[in-house]
Design a protein around this motif. Structure first.
Motif, PDB file in Angstrom:
ATOM      1  N   GLU A  78      36.298  28.778  34.585  1.00 41.10           N
ATOM      2  CA  GLU A  78      35.276  29.248  35.519  1.00 41.10           C
ATOM      3  C   GLU A  78      34.060  28.329  35.576  1.00 41.10           C
ATOM      4  O   GLU A  78      33.514  28.092  36.653  1.00 41.10           O
ATOM      5  CB  GLU A  78      34.831  30.659  35.129  1.00 41.10           C
ATOM      6  CG  GLU A  78      35.886  31.737  35.313  1.00 41.10           C
ATOM      7  CD  GLU A  78      36.124  32.082  36.774  1.00 41.10           C
ATOM      8  OE1 GLU A  78      35.196  31.905  37.590  1.00 41.10           O
ATOM      9  OE2 GLU A  78      37.238  32.518  37.105  1.00 41.10           O
ATOM     10  N   TYR A  91      27.865  32.980  42.279  1.00 40.48           N
ATOM     11  CA  TYR A  91      28.431  33.523  41.043  1.00 40.48           C
ATOM     12  C   TYR A  91      27.807  32.789  39.852  1.00 40.48           C
ATOM     13  O   TYR A  91      27.578  31.579  39.917  1.00 40.48           O
ATOM     14  CB  TYR A  91      29.952  33.390  41.040  1.00 40.48           C
ATOM     15  CG  TYR A  91      30.602  34.304  42.044  1.00 40.48           C
ATOM     16  CD1 TYR A  91      31.001  35.590  41.680  1.00 40.48           C
ATOM     17  CD2 TYR A  91      30.787  33.903  43.362  1.00 40.48           C
ATOM     18  CE1 TYR A  91      31.586  36.447  42.607  1.00 40.48           C
ATOM     19  CE2 TYR A  91      31.367  34.756  44.295  1.00 40.48           C
ATOM     20  CZ  TYR A  91      31.758  36.021  43.911  1.00 40.48           C
ATOM     21  OH  TYR A  91      32.323  36.872  44.834  1.00 40.48           O
ATOM     22  N   LEU A 163      39.201  37.208  38.798  1.00 37.29           N
ATOM     23  CA  LEU A 163      39.058  36.288  39.923  1.00 37.29           C
ATOM     24  C   LEU A 163      38.801  37.010  41.239  1.00 37.29           C
ATOM     25  O   LEU A 163      37.861  36.670  41.967  1.00 37.29           O
ATOM     26  CB  LEU A 163      40.321  35.432  40.057  1.00 37.29           C
ATOM     27  CG  LEU A 163      40.358  34.492  41.271  1.00 37.29           C
ATOM     28  CD1 LEU A 163      39.406  33.321  41.064  1.00 37.29           C
ATOM     29  CD2 LEU A 163      41.781  33.984  41.513  1.00 37.29           C
ATOM     30  N   GLY A 164      39.648  38.003  41.544  1.00 34.76           N
ATOM     31  CA  GLY A 164      39.599  38.587  42.888  1.00 34.76           C
ATOM     32  C   GLY A 164      39.393  40.075  42.959  1.00 34.76           C
ATOM     33  O   GLY A 164      39.414  40.646  44.057  1.00 34.76           O
ATOM     34  N   SER A 168      42.546  43.632  44.828  1.00 36.44           N
ATOM     35  CA  SER A 168      43.372  42.517  45.301  1.00 36.44           C
ATOM     36  C   SER A 168      44.633  42.369  44.464  1.00 36.44           C
ATOM     37  O   SER A 168      45.705  42.042  44.986  1.00 36.44           O
ATOM     38  CB  SER A 168      42.572  41.210  45.244  1.00 36.44           C
ATOM     39  OG  SER A 168      41.481  41.251  46.141  1.00 36.44           O
ATOM     40  N   LYS A 182      42.686  34.357  47.717  1.00 35.51           N
ATOM     41  CA  LYS A 182      42.152  33.090  47.228  1.00 35.51           C
ATOM     42  C   LYS A 182      40.636  33.156  47.284  1.00 35.51           C
ATOM     43  O   LYS A 182      40.060  33.719  48.222  1.00 35.51           O
ATOM     44  CB  LYS A 182      42.654  31.920  48.085  1.00 35.51           C
ATOM     45  CG  LYS A 182      44.138  31.638  47.941  1.00 35.51           C
ATOM     46  CD  LYS A 182      44.551  30.407  48.736  1.00 35.51           C
ATOM     47  CE  LYS A 182      46.030  30.106  48.555  1.00 35.51           C
ATOM     48  NZ  LYS A 182      46.444  28.887  49.313  1.00 35.51           N
ATOM     49  N   ASP A 183      40.004  32.582  46.257  1.00 41.10           N
ATOM     50  CA  ASP A 183      38.546  32.593  46.253  1.00 41.10           C
ATOM     51  C   ASP A 183      38.008  31.466  47.133  1.00 41.10           C
ATOM     52  O   ASP A 183      38.768  30.781  47.828  1.00 41.10           O
ATOM     53  CB  ASP A 183      38.002  32.494  44.818  1.00 41.10           C
ATOM     54  CG  ASP A 183      38.229  31.128  44.179  1.00 41.10           C
ATOM     55  OD1 ASP A 183      38.763  30.217  44.847  1.00 41.10           O
ATOM     56  OD2 ASP A 183      37.866  30.970  43.002  1.00 41.10           O
ATOM     57  N   GLY A 184      36.690  31.274  47.116  1.00 40.58           N
ATOM     58  CA  GLY A 184      36.074  30.290  47.987  1.00 40.58           C
ATOM     59  C   GLY A 184      36.492  28.864  47.718  1.00 40.58           C
ATOM     60  O   GLY A 184      36.323  27.982  48.573  1.00 40.58           O
ATOM     61  N   THR A 187      41.359  29.047  44.903  1.00 38.28           N
ATOM     62  CA  THR A 187      42.125  29.460  43.722  1.00 38.28           C
ATOM     63  C   THR A 187      42.820  30.784  43.996  1.00 38.28           C
ATOM     64  O   THR A 187      42.193  31.739  44.452  1.00 38.28           O
ATOM     65  CB  THR A 187      41.198  29.603  42.497  1.00 38.28           C
ATOM     66  OG1 THR A 187      40.461  28.389  42.328  1.00 38.28           O
ATOM     67  CG2 THR A 187      42.007  29.891  41.241  1.00 38.28           C
TER      68      THR A 187
END
Length: 215
Positions: A78, A91, A163-164, A168, A182-184, A187
């Motif tokens: 992270e 974040y 993560l999500g 999700s 998927k994140d920004g 991932t």
């Protein structure tokens, strides 16, 4: 030359060959990593002057598939373990928490959070406890199965929820991996389920209302 002389000459050559072999062995290094005085691998973030910034270094422990291993592996993924990191999406911290999640966990002083290692560790454990409760049925139902070629494990699901979000993860499982998140940075849940599979997180109890004790 006598047999005795030949014996000692051969023995001397053998010893020199062994010593030379050890001395010629190359030491592999990884960019950004070095060994400290206690023989721990340490990751240092290069500064603008290409020197390692000691205050942003993090020790990477060799702790296998334990909870500490799980915790530190996520921290490294992270943020490279940096307490005060805030990414472009807002974040923050070692484990990259969003503000709404921190409020849910009972943390409102975000500046203090960025400099308080104890709060960050407690927040991580509290979020794991909450996600374990949210995913309790999915953990029981899906663990041991394979989805998209990846074995489902408790730690993999909890990492994906980090993560999500747990919601999700539920959609991913119920769609047999067709509904992905998927994140920004691009991932995916699948990558976290795979990367963090098989860690022992059994001692963290599921707790719907887990919060951080700020004392």
């Amino acid at each position: 030359m006598t047999k005795k002389g030949l014996y000692f000459l051969g023995l001397t050559i053998l010893v020199l060959s062994v010593l030379t072999g050890f001395n010629s062995a190359k030491t592999e290094t990884l960019e950004g990593f070095y060994l400290d005085k206690n023989s721990n691998y340490v990751y240092g973030v290069p500064s603008e002057g290409n020197e390692l910034e000691s205050e942003t270094s993090v020790v990477i422990p060799f702790v296998g598939k334990t909870f500490v291993g799980f915790r530190e592996a996520i921290a490294f993924k992270e943020s490279r373990g940096k307490l005060s990191l805030v990414n472009p999406f807002g974040y923050m911290g070692k484990y990259q928490f969003g503000r709404s999640t921190l409020r849910t966990l009972g943390i409102y002083d975000f500046q203090e959070f960025l400099h308080n290692a104890d709060w960050q560790e407690k927040a991580f454990r509290a979020l794991i406890a909450r996600n374990k409760w949210e995913l309790r049925n999915e953990i029981e139902k899906y663990c041991g199965r394979k989805i998209n070629g990846i074995e489902i494990t408790e730690s993999g699901l909890l990492a994906a929820a980090h993560l999500g979000g747990a919601g999700s993860v539920k959609k991913y499982l119920r769609s047999n991996g067709r509904s992905g998140f998927k994140d920004g940075f691009g991932t995916s849940l699948r990558s976290y389920i795979k990367k963090f599979e098989g860690y022992d997180v059994s001692h963290i109890p599921a707790n719907k209302n887990a919060k951080v004790d700020l004392d």
